[in-house]
Design a protein around this motif. Structure first.
Motif, PDB file in Angstrom:
ATOM      1  N   PHE A 108       0.979  -1.108   0.047  1.00  0.00           N
ATOM      2  CA  PHE A 108       0.163   0.040  -0.159  1.00  0.00           C
ATOM      3  C   PHE A 108       1.026   1.060   0.060  1.00  0.00           C
ATOM      4  CE2 PHE A 108      -1.487   3.299   3.261  1.00  0.00           C
ATOM      5  CZ  PHE A 108      -2.170   3.906   2.225  1.00  0.00           C
ATOM      6  N   TYR A 109       2.045   1.482   0.947  1.00  0.00           N
ATOM      7  CA  TYR A 109       2.749   2.452   0.872  1.00  0.00           C
ATOM      8  C   TYR A 109       3.595   2.520  -0.387  1.00  0.00           C
ATOM      9  CZ  TYR A 109       1.854   3.449   5.766  1.00  0.00           C
ATOM     10  OH  TYR A 109       1.402   3.897   6.863  1.00  0.00           O
ATOM     11  N   SER A 110       3.757   1.383  -1.094  1.00  0.00           N
ATOM     12  CA  SER A 110       4.706   1.519  -2.377  1.00  0.00           C
ATOM     13  C   SER A 110       3.372   2.290  -3.324  1.00  0.00           C
ATOM     14  CB  SER A 110       4.982   0.370  -2.910  1.00  0.00           C
ATOM     15  OG  SER A 110       5.788  -0.235  -1.979  1.00  0.00           O
ATOM     16  N   CYS A 115       1.437   7.190  -6.449  1.00  0.00           N
ATOM     17  CA  CYS A 115       0.404   8.069  -6.724  1.00  0.00           C
ATOM     18  C   CYS A 115       1.062   9.483  -6.484  1.00  0.00           C
ATOM     19  CB  CYS A 115      -0.752   7.911  -5.544  1.00  0.00           C
ATOM     20  SG  CYS A 115      -2.118   9.047  -5.777  1.00  0.00           S
ATOM     21  N   GLN A 116       1.990   9.601  -5.490  1.00  0.00           N
ATOM     22  CA  GLN A 116       2.558  10.906  -5.329  1.00  0.00           C
ATOM     23  C   GLN A 116       3.246  11.292  -6.048  1.00  0.00           C
ATOM     24  OE1 GLN A 116       2.107  13.286  -3.137  1.00  0.00           O
ATOM     25  NE2 GLN A 116       3.799  14.302  -3.369  1.00  0.00           N
ATOM     26  N   ALA A 117       4.127  10.472  -6.834  1.00  0.00           N
ATOM     27  CA  ALA A 117       4.929  10.601  -8.121  1.00  0.00           C
ATOM     28  C   ALA A 117       4.292  11.008  -9.427  1.00  0.00           C
ATOM     29  CB  ALA A 117       5.820   9.558  -8.482  1.00  0.00           C
ATOM     30  N   MET A 118       3.028  10.376  -9.587  1.00  0.00           N
ATOM     31  CA  MET A 118       1.875  10.822 -10.549  1.00  0.00           C
ATOM     32  C   MET A 118       1.663  12.110 -10.291  1.00  0.00           C
ATOM     33  SD  MET A 118       2.342   8.425 -12.524  1.00  0.00           S
ATOM     34  CE  MET A 118       1.008   8.727 -13.840  1.00  0.00           C
ATOM     35  N   SER A 119       1.224  12.639  -8.919  1.00  0.00           N
ATOM     36  CA  SER A 119       0.579  13.676  -8.815  1.00  0.00           C
ATOM     37  C   SER A 119       1.672  14.879  -8.993  1.00  0.00           C
ATOM     38  CB  SER A 119       0.239  14.125  -7.026  1.00  0.00           C
ATOM     39  OG  SER A 119       1.352  13.999  -6.472  1.00  0.00           O
ATOM     40  N   ILE A 120       2.942  14.627  -8.919  1.00  0.00           N
ATOM     41  CA  ILE A 120       4.113  15.571  -9.149  1.00  0.00           C
ATOM     42  C   ILE A 120       4.120  15.934 -10.679  1.00  0.00           C
ATOM     43  CG2 ILE A 120       6.533  15.856  -9.071  1.00  0.00           C
ATOM     44  CD1 ILE A 120       6.620  14.420  -6.240  1.00  0.00           C
ATOM     45  N   ALA A 145      -9.153  20.483 -13.081  1.00  0.00           N
ATOM     46  CA  ALA A 145      -8.163  19.726 -12.375  1.00  0.00           C
ATOM     47  C   ALA A 145      -8.566  18.458 -11.644  1.00  0.00           C
ATOM     48  CB  ALA A 145      -7.581  20.725 -11.224  1.00  0.00           C
ATOM     49  N   PRO A 146      -7.658  17.598 -11.508  1.00  0.00           N
ATOM     50  CA  PRO A 146      -8.084  16.249 -10.507  1.00  0.00           C
ATOM     51  C   PRO A 146      -8.167  16.737  -9.151  1.00  0.00           C
ATOM     52  CG  PRO A 146      -6.098  16.080 -11.878  1.00  0.00           C
ATOM     53  CD  PRO A 146      -6.053  17.348 -11.690  1.00  0.00           C
ATOM     54  N   PRO A 147      -9.094  15.944  -8.521  1.00  0.00           N
ATOM     55  CA  PRO A 147      -9.265  16.245  -7.096  1.00  0.00           C
ATOM     56  C   PRO A 147      -8.176  16.713  -6.316  1.00  0.00           C
ATOM     57  CG  PRO A 147     -10.507  14.161  -7.781  1.00  0.00           C
ATOM     58  CD  PRO A 147      -9.320  14.586  -8.980  1.00  0.00           C
ATOM     59  N   ALA A 148      -8.455  17.718  -5.425  1.00  0.00           N
ATOM     60  CA  ALA A 148      -7.055  18.192  -4.862  1.00  0.00           C
ATOM     61  C   ALA A 148      -6.555  17.221  -3.748  1.00  0.00           C
ATOM     62  CB  ALA A 148      -7.683  19.649  -3.911  1.00  0.00           C
ATOM     63  N   VAL A 149      -7.378  16.210  -3.322  1.00  0.00           N
ATOM     64  CA  VAL A 149      -6.720  15.313  -2.442  1.00  0.00           C
ATOM     65  C   VAL A 149      -5.945  14.347  -3.403  1.00  0.00           C
ATOM     66  CG1 VAL A 149      -8.564  13.330  -2.838  1.00  0.00           C
ATOM     67  CG2 VAL A 149      -7.274  13.481  -0.517  1.00  0.00           C
ATOM     68  N   LEU A 150      -5.939  14.415  -4.541  1.00  0.00           N
ATOM     69  CA  LEU A 150      -4.977  13.503  -5.225  1.00  0.00           C
ATOM     70  C   LEU A 150      -3.868  14.209  -5.927  1.00  0.00           C
ATOM     71  CD1 LEU A 150      -7.367  11.402  -7.599  1.00  0.00           C
ATOM     72  CD2 LEU A 150      -6.283  10.710  -5.888  1.00  0.00           C
ATOM     73  N   SER A 188      -7.271   0.006   0.923  1.00  0.00           N
ATOM     74  CA  SER A 188      -6.315   1.092   1.139  1.00  0.00           C
ATOM     75  C   SER A 188      -5.567   1.020  -0.178  1.00  0.00           C
ATOM     76  CB  SER A 188      -5.363   1.017   2.184  1.00  0.00           C
ATOM     77  OG  SER A 188      -6.176   1.324   3.458  1.00  0.00           O
ATOM     78  N   ALA A 189      -5.160   0.066  -0.553  1.00  0.00           N
ATOM     79  CA  ALA A 189      -4.113  -0.378  -1.912  1.00  0.00           C
ATOM     80  C   ALA A 189      -5.170  -0.097  -2.969  1.00  0.00           C
ATOM     81  CB  ALA A 189      -3.888  -1.733  -1.773  1.00  0.00           C
ATOM     82  N   GLY A 190      -6.305  -0.335  -3.146  1.00  0.00           N
ATOM     83  CA  GLY A 190      -7.266  -0.232  -4.014  1.00  0.00           C
ATOM     84  C   GLY A 190      -7.425   1.306  -4.387  1.00  0.00           C
ATOM     85  N   LEU A 191      -7.781   2.126  -3.163  1.00  0.00           N
ATOM     86  CA  LEU A 191      -7.732   3.637  -3.162  1.00  0.00           C
ATOM     87  C   LEU A 191      -6.656   4.189  -3.890  1.00  0.00           C
ATOM     88  CD1 LEU A 191      -9.646   4.054   0.254  1.00  0.00           C
ATOM     89  CD2 LEU A 191     -10.665   4.261  -2.364  1.00  0.00           C
ATOM     90  N   ALA A 192      -5.348   3.710  -3.299  1.00  0.00           N
ATOM     91  CA  ALA A 192      -4.171   4.408  -4.130  1.00  0.00           C
ATOM     92  C   ALA A 192      -3.805   3.953  -5.412  1.00  0.00           C
ATOM     93  CB  ALA A 192      -2.898   3.873  -3.036  1.00  0.00           C
ATOM     94  N   LEU A 193      -4.130   2.936  -5.816  1.00  0.00           N
ATOM     95  CA  LEU A 193      -4.097   2.336  -6.912  1.00  0.00           C
ATOM     96  C   LEU A 193      -4.954   3.143  -8.019  1.00  0.00           C
ATOM     97  CD1 LEU A 193      -2.923   0.920  -9.366  1.00  0.00           C
ATOM     98  CD2 LEU A 193      -4.714  -1.084  -8.955  1.00  0.00           C
TER      99      LEU A 193
END
Length: 714
Positions: A108-110, A115-120, A145-150, A188-193
């Motif tokens: 999940f953390y991976s 997800c963080q790299a994609m947001s950047i 824009a995509p949702p701010a949380v993403l 959690s992993a599904g949400l991150a993916l």
């Protein structure tokens, strides 16, 4: 002893700061013993504390991040402690059941990091070379824009997406059913993916933001169609936007086609509602494209490090207007000689520059008045009113430690205490927006003053004598309706998740008649605001509404420092007082600062406040009335023609000078081909290149100065 108010306001923050390490320590102990109730209870406490930090205590969360204890580190520590407890508590085979949970959690953390790299990548893709407001950007085909949380809120994303995993692991600890933990981790992993896939979709060829070259070409085309003639250039920090905002109404009323040029991206949304087109150009290389535009004049309300960059454009004439005039040294900054002209309000500023002897020639000083003072009414409320309204508007501490800059530190509390002790005073306290940004003592004194006013209001509210003088519910409802209408006309983004690209498309060109409706709504809001507040109620006025000038119209008396507030207030010709916190005597103080010539001088102990109030209430003769009228003319210039007319005439005259220079440059450039390699040996293209790149200046006879001198000698 410090006031109770600020201390009480710090209690929740201190509690959260103490709760977090305590909860983590308890979770560690629960994992090591092991103790299910302590482990799960401490984990729940950590989750609650984390959510509180993200929603209510962002400053504290920022401090923890600077200590390398950001949300990712804290949440990973929390979940690993929970896993450690499960390993110690488990009755099933650890290798077969518990370790897969650990691997799933790390998975999940991976995915979170993916997800963080994609947001950047998406943020970089959506960072355009320019940011605009009040300009139609439909040709750029900008997408939401995509949702701010993403996209921007990584801490919120991790806390939200990681909550099912933490909850599942806690339930596994209580029930000893690993399937609950696995289900939570899988969710959690599904949400991150899903978040990573949503962000990746914005990087597909058909959904990406326009490229830099396309945006710059679009800007060039828009400038060519709009053909701006006069603009305002502004660069500054987060708390300096007021310096530009005070000139917006004047800029919008000038003859020609106005433009506001900014340099910082965040400043685009700091500028108040206006229909003037706004262009933010962060890079110097892109800013230089303005040289090829029709822009003739830029006015400058402030000096900044980036001002020198735009001054390099010779095709534009530059005028320094400052954001206010006072007797302080900052009103005669030597940098002013870098501009083509310095526009001042009246004769006093012209004399100030002459005395300062900083290189600003008298021929370059133009008296234009202060057009934005038009809303200030001459005269004021009935001096015999039940309550005498006193506006205390001190300036900030400035960049030096001169005690004369602000009265907040040495005299503020004494002045406020003396005013609050008078039962017939209604105090309006409006500190400078930058108060406390340099000197912590000013910040602390400002907080204590606001606490004093809050306590005085509470005491008056409990006084039966004031129960009949309360604002009606209808007035409060009217204010709410006016606020809604004003926010609607201000065209704020309807989506909190909108980024600067989406706001560019949402905040396009205003509809016809917008400015008139906005001005009417602002006047209606200010009237509703004052009607909604009980007459006896003191107020701390922060933010842009109500405006400083609206406070002027409410006040019988101003108490301030040596600042532009005094000069502006003199437009009303009402009594004012200036606090002397310097080491000068009164006569020396008056001689050093001409703007206090018609003022009552207060000492830091505020001993003269009672006598001052008596004169305002006509209980004693007003001996300074004629001096205020004379000083008003000296500071602000004549009443006729109006300041706006004089300001507009100055802009047109400077624009004419820009036209004359361009004509000379074109004539010089056209003369070069006829010389056919004359004595200077300059190719025809050299002059044209010099004019476009601002690297050379054409001298008399069409020869570029400072270039080709070796060939000329040959």
């Amino acid at each position: 002893m410090p006031p109770v108010g600020p201390v009480l306001r710090r209690v929740p923050q201190l509690t959260a700061l103490a709760l977090l390490p305590t909860a983590y320590a308890a979770e560690l102990v629960g994992a090591l013993l092991p103790d299910v109730r302590l482990l799960v209870g401490a984990t729940a406490a950590v989750v609650v504390a984390e959510l509180h930090l993200l929603r209510r205590r962002r400053t504290l969360a920022s401090v923890l991040s600077r200590m390398r204890a950001d949300t990712t580190v804290r949440q990973l520590l929390r979940d690993l402690l929970l896993i450690t407890g499960l390993l110690a508590l488990g009755t099933h085979d650890t290798t077969a059941v518990r370790l897969p949970l650990l691997c799933g959690l790390l998975g999940f953390y991976s995915l979170h990091f993916v997800c963080q790299a994609m947001s950047i990548l998406v943020r970089r893709d959506r960072t355009l070379p320019v940011v605009t407001r009040n300009i139609d950007t439909s040709a750029l085909r900008l997408r939401p824009a995509p949702p701010a949380v993403l996209l921007r809120r990584a801490d919120h994303r991790l806390s939200l997406f990681g909550l099912p995993a933490t909850t599942g692991l806690a339930l596994t600890a209580v029930t000893d059913h690993p399937a609950l933990g696995a289900a939570g981790i899988a969710l959690s992993a599904g949400l991150a993916l899903t978040g990573a896939l949503v962000l990746a979709g914005h990087l597909l060829p058909g959904r990406r933001a326009p490229r830099e070259e396309e945006v710059l070409q679009w800007l060039d085309d828009w400038v060519e169609r709009y053909r701006p003639t006069v603009g305002m250039y502004f660069s500054g920090g987060t708390s300096s936007a007021y310096q530009a905002n005070m000139w917006l109404s004047t800029l919008a009323r000038l003859d020609g086609r106005p433009l506001l040029v900014l340099r910082e991206r965040f400043m685009v949304q700091k500028i108040e509602a206006t229909d003037v087109p706004i262009v933010c150009i962060p890079k110097v290389a892109h800013l230089m494209r303005l040289e090829r535009s029709s822009l003739k004049v830029l006015i400058h309300p402030a000096n900044s490090g980036k001002t020198s960059q735009v001054l390099r454009i010779p095709s534009i004439k530059h005028a320094f207007t400052n954001h206010g005039e006072s007797d302080k040294l900052s009103s005669c900054n030597p940098y002013a000689k870098a501009y083509d002209e310095v526009w001042v309000a009246g004769p006093a500023a012209r004399e100030r520059y002459a005395v300062a002897d900083i290189g600003v020639e008298d021929k370059d000083v133009v008296e234009v008045g202060r057009p934005q003072l038009a809303p200030i009414r001459a005269g004021g409320p009935d001096p015999g009113a039940e309550f005498t309204t006193v506006l205390y508007a001190p300036t900030w501490e400035g960049w030096t430690d001169d005690p004369g800059n602000t009265s907040v530190v040495l005299a503020g509390e004494n002045i406020v205490r003396e005013l609050l002790n008078d039962p017939r005073v209604r105090l309006l306290y409006k500190p400078h927006p930058m108060t406390g940004t340099v000197d912590p003592r000013a910040r602390a004194a400002n907080l204590r003053i606001m606490a004093m006013i809050e306590a005085a209001d509470a005491a008056r509210a409990a006084d039966p004598r004031h129960h009949g003088a309360v604002a009606s519910a209808a007035a409060a409802e009217r204010l709410a309706l006016c606020t809604t209408e004003l926010d609607r006309l201000a065209r704020s983004s309807p989506r909190g998740s909108a980024d600067e690209v989406e706001r560019m498309s949402l905040q396009g060109r205003p509809e016809p008649g917008w400015r008139e409706r906005m001005e009417a709504a602002a006047q209606e809001w200010e009237a509703a605001h004052w009607d909604s507040v009980p007459l006896w109620c003191h107020q701390v006025v922060k933010g842009p509404r109500p405006s400083l000038y609206s406070c002027f119209n409410q006040a019988h008396l101003l108490i301030s420092d040596v600042s532009s507030v005094v000069s502006d207030y003199l437009s009303s010709e009402k009594p004012y007082a200036v606090t002397n916190t310097t080491s000068m005597g009164e006569e020396e103080f008056r001689a050093a600062f001409p703007t206090v010539r018609a003022a009552t001088i207060l000492t830091p102990d505020a001993s003269g406040v009672r006598e001052l109030l008596a004169r305002v209430r006509s209980e004693a003769p007003d001996t300074l009335a004629e001096a205020r009228r004379e000083l008003k003319h000296h500071l602000l210039g004549p009443s006729e023609p109006s300041s706006l007319v004089r300001f507009n005439q100055a802009a047109l005259a400077l624009a004419a000078r820009a036209d004359e220079r361009r004509a000379r440059q074109e004539a010089a450039a056209s003369a070069v081909p006829q010389q056919r390699g004359g004595p200077l040996g300059v190719r025809p293209s050299t002059v044209r290149e010099a004019h476009s790149s601002d690297t050379l200046e054409v001298g008399p006879g069409g020869a570029p100065e400072g270039a080709g001198q070796g060939r000329a000698q040959g």
